[in-house]
Scaffold this active site. Structure first.
Site, PDB file in Angstrom:
ATOM      1  N   HIS A 177      -9.758  -3.113   6.665  1.00 16.61           N
ATOM      2  CA  HIS A 177      -9.307  -1.713   6.462  1.00 16.61           C
ATOM      3  C   HIS A 177      -9.413  -1.751   4.537  1.00 16.61           C
ATOM      4  O   HIS A 177      -9.732  -3.212   4.136  1.00 16.61           O
ATOM      5  CB  HIS A 177      -7.698  -1.259   6.271  1.00 16.61           C
TER       6      HIS A 177
ATOM      7  N   HIS B 254       2.206   9.014   4.793  1.00 14.61           N
ATOM      8  CA  HIS B 254       1.735   9.931   4.744  1.00 14.61           C
ATOM      9  C   HIS B 254       1.952  10.635   5.850  1.00 14.61           C
ATOM     10  O   HIS B 254       2.004  11.424   5.724  1.00 14.61           O
ATOM     11  CB  HIS B 254       0.384   8.952   5.415  1.00 14.61           C
TER      12      HIS B 254
ATOM     13  N   ASP C 299       2.625   2.778   3.313  1.00 12.98           N
ATOM     14  CA  ASP C 299       0.984   3.340   3.421  1.00 12.98           C
ATOM     15  C   ASP C 299       1.109   4.715   4.316  1.00 12.98           C
ATOM     16  O   ASP C 299       1.601   5.995   4.495  1.00 12.98           O
ATOM     17  CB  ASP C 299      -0.113   3.388   2.363  1.00 12.98           C
TER      18      ASP C 299
ATOM     19  N   ASP D 218      -0.732  -0.087  -5.048  1.00 19.15           N
ATOM     20  CA  ASP D 218      -2.360   0.408  -5.531  1.00 19.15           C
ATOM     21  C   ASP D 218      -2.376   1.692  -5.800  1.00 19.15           C
ATOM     22  O   ASP D 218      -2.798   1.837  -6.559  1.00 19.15           O
ATOM     23  CB  ASP D 218      -2.889   0.372  -4.314  1.00 19.15           C
ATOM     24  N   HIS D 219      -1.046   2.913  -5.200  1.00 14.06           N
ATOM     25  CA  HIS D 219      -0.840   4.379  -5.452  1.00 14.06           C
ATOM     26  C   HIS D 219       0.403   4.497  -5.394  1.00 14.06           C
ATOM     27  O   HIS D 219       0.298   3.537  -4.023  1.00 14.06           O
ATOM     28  CB  HIS D 219      -2.146   5.058  -4.947  1.00 14.06           C
TER      29      HIS D 219
ATOM     30  N   ASP E 284       0.800  -1.194  -0.269  1.00 16.65           N
ATOM     31  CA  ASP E 284      -0.225  -0.203  -0.393  1.00 16.65           C
ATOM     32  C   ASP E 284       1.112   1.094  -0.445  1.00 16.65           C
ATOM     33  O   ASP E 284       1.660   1.225   0.821  1.00 16.65           O
ATOM     34  CB  ASP E 284      -0.859   0.291   1.192  1.00 16.65           C
TER      35      ASP E 284
ATOM     36  N   SER F  81      -6.950   4.036  -1.578  1.00 19.34           N
ATOM     37  CA  SER F  81      -6.685   2.215  -1.571  1.00 19.34           C
ATOM     38  C   SER F  81      -8.220   1.998  -2.022  1.00 19.34           C
ATOM     39  O   SER F  81      -8.058   0.625  -2.289  1.00 19.34           O
ATOM     40  CB  SER F  81      -6.464   2.268  -0.674  1.00 19.34           C
TER      41      SER F  81
ATOM     42  N   HIS G  99      -2.041  10.761  -1.090  1.00 20.72           N
ATOM     43  CA  HIS G  99      -1.846  10.235  -1.903  1.00 20.72           C
ATOM     44  C   HIS G  99      -1.348  11.099  -3.226  1.00 20.72           C
ATOM     45  O   HIS G  99      -0.632  12.368  -3.813  1.00 20.72           O
ATOM     46  CB  HIS G  99      -2.516   8.990  -2.925  1.00 20.72           C
TER      47      HIS G  99
HETATM   48 ZN   LIG Z   1      -4.199   2.410  -0.365  1.00 19.37          ZN
END
Ligand SMILES: [Zn+2]
Length: 508
Positions: free
Chosen positions: A158, A292, A288, A331-332, A54, A106, A469
């Site tokens: 999640h 962040h 992820d 995913d990104h 992620d 996500s 993201h």
């Molecule tokens: Zn994600």
């Protein structure tokens, strides 16, 4: 009159040319899409692993490889050390935009991978109107007789894991998502826990009870989890050590005897292994979260832990090379992380990342304690300098180690930045009113912690552009049966189409 008529014709002609060219460009891009190889006619794999990091794109992978290379070679030579999956024989690239934005979340991206459909951010496996549910790759393979496993380092409800078993108008419907898990006919869920096991108000039937009634065994001790095997039946295995968000600890904070993501993949294989086959989705969810927060050390350590979990699949592959496919992607991208910072120009100093001993989150706890115990009038940054040194290696020019470790000395500019952040940090979060400038400096994070990681990362030659993201495309690595169709540059919905073709699924 004649001239203006002629001009009019010329204008009409040029509009026609523009329109035709535009149409030709459209058809060109359509035929490019047709060139994406989503068809496979070879042997169908019995065992399929889909790993999703992620927030993981090229910067997260490459920074980890530079970090490893720096540890390996020191200053003797420049070089990277590859992660488990970056040596895979096939690598492609995929785009990540969703139904409304180039910067997706996500939920929409996992929906694309799991069902082949674009939707809006926040939606799990439903259309943009939130009316129609999409069937997931996991539901299709379950019908074919495969066992299904879903593993994550964050909570099981999640967005990313949810997209492999749930269908919800909002990713925040944690209870409804976990009820879908409990009522599913899947075989193994492992990793983090549940955010709202009894609903948002705590007044609903415990999701664990629903799962047990549906035949699941619930295991949440280290011994219990380590003793799981192919005779264990259908299992929900939740790590006994969880953080405030019901996730596994950041790898940088994990005690060496606590279970890791890799342990869950190993046990997942043990539980799922059977002659008919299995499909396992594994998410490295905290890459992820670290990004962040703009914490490169935490991101790198979690990416390395994710890489180790892929090693488990590779060991399985060695035993079953003619029946296995392993796919590794993201995913990104998160954070707009990059290799390169204005202050370090053409150089990087990744050895400095190694000084960091804990995540921003663990340091937040120290700050909270200091804030609670210190009257605002007495608070001073110098009180925290010893723990900043211990946890991040950063020192002032007055520190005893300053002369032998010049690279870690805070410049006047950095020290000023730190003082500004300290002032904000001493204001309890609820009373803090950030200016636009401060919001860009700190995001929604503890101002002192995020400023420390920014300084340490920048000193190492790592830059960040956002606390959210980004729209960066992702690498897709593949090894095993069907690997060749993962070559090229395609869309994230093509990942679903490729899996469907490789697994010979009839889409109804
Ligand atoms: Zn994600």
């Amino acid at each position: 009159m004649f001239t203006s008529k002629k001009r009019l014709i010329a204008v009409i002609l040029s509009i026609a040319v523009i329109l035709t060219t535009g149409f030709m460009m459209l058809t060109a891009s359509a035929s490019d899409e047709n060139q994406v190889k989503n068809n496979y006619s070879g042997k169908t794999p019995k065992y399929v692993f889909l790993f999703i990091g992620d927030g993981m794109s090229y910067p997260q992978i490459y920074s980890s490889e530079i970090f490893l290379g720096k540890k390996l070679y020191g200053d003797s030579k420049i070089g990277t050390s590859k992660l488990s999956f970056s040596t895979f024989p096939v690598e492609g690239t995929c785009a990540t935009f969703d139904a409304e934005t180039f910067i997706p979340d996500s939920a929409s991206t996992a929906t694309s991978i799991s069902t082949g459909n674009k939707t809006l951010g926040g939606i799990i496996n439903m259309d943009t109107e939130r009316k129609t549910s999409f069937k997931t790759i996991t539901e299709y393979v379950k019908e074919k007789g495969y066992k299904v496993g879903v593993i994550t380092s964050v909570s099981l409800d999640h967005a990313t894991p949810a997209a492999f078993y749930a269908h919800q108008p909002s990713r925040n419907n944690y209870y409804d998502i976990s009820v879908e898990l409990a009522k599913s006919n899947f075989d193994f869920f492992g990793g983090g826990g549940f955010k709202q096991p009894k609903g948002s108000k705590g007044d609903q039937t415990d999701v664990i009870e629903i799962a047990k009634q549906n035949g699941f065994k619930y295991v949440n001790t280290k011994e219990g989890i380590l003793s799981l095997n192919s005779e264990s039946g259908r299992v929900i295995a939740v790590n006994p050590v969880l953080d405030r968000d019901k996730a596994l600890a950041y790898e940088i904070d994990r005690a060496s005897d606590d279970l890791s993501l890799s342990d869950f993949v190993k046990k997942g294989i043990d539980v799922l292994y059977n002659p008919k086959g299995f499909f396992m989705m594994v998410e490295g969810g905290k890459i992820d979260w670290a990004c962040h927060a703009n914490d490169a050390a935490a991101s790198i350590k979690d990416t390395l832990a994710f890489s180790k979990s892929v090693d488990q699949a590779l060991q399985f592959y060695e035993k079953h090379p003619d029946d296995t496919l392993i796919i590794v992607t993201g995913d990104h991208e998160t954070g707009g992380m990059t290799i390169g910072f204005a202050g370090t120009a053409y150089e990087t100093f990744f050895n400095k990342i190694g000084y960091q001993k804990k995540s921003f989150l663990e340091f937040d706890k120290e700050i909270a304690q200091y804030r609670e115990n210190t009257p605002a009038s007495e608070a001073k940054l110098t009180d925290l300098l010893p723990s900043i040194k211990e946890s991040f290696g950063l020192i002032t020019s007055e520190d005893a180690d300053a002369s032998k470790n010049e690279g870690m000395v805070l410049s006047d500019y950095e020290l000023e930045t730190l003082k500004g952040a300290f002032e904000q940090t001493m204001i309890p979060a609820k009373e803090r009113k950030l200016s636009e400038r401060e919001s860009i400096l700190y995001g929604t994070y503890e101002p002192l912690s995020v400023t420390i990681t920014h300084i340490l990362n920048n000193k190492s030659g790592i830059g960040w552009t956002t606390y959210s993201h980004t729209g960066l495309p992702l690498p897709v690595f593949a090894k095993g049966l069907g690997q060749e169709i993962f070559n090229g540059y395609y869309d994230n919905t093509d990942l679903f189409k490729k899996m469907v073709s490789i697994l010979k699924i009839d889409i109804k």
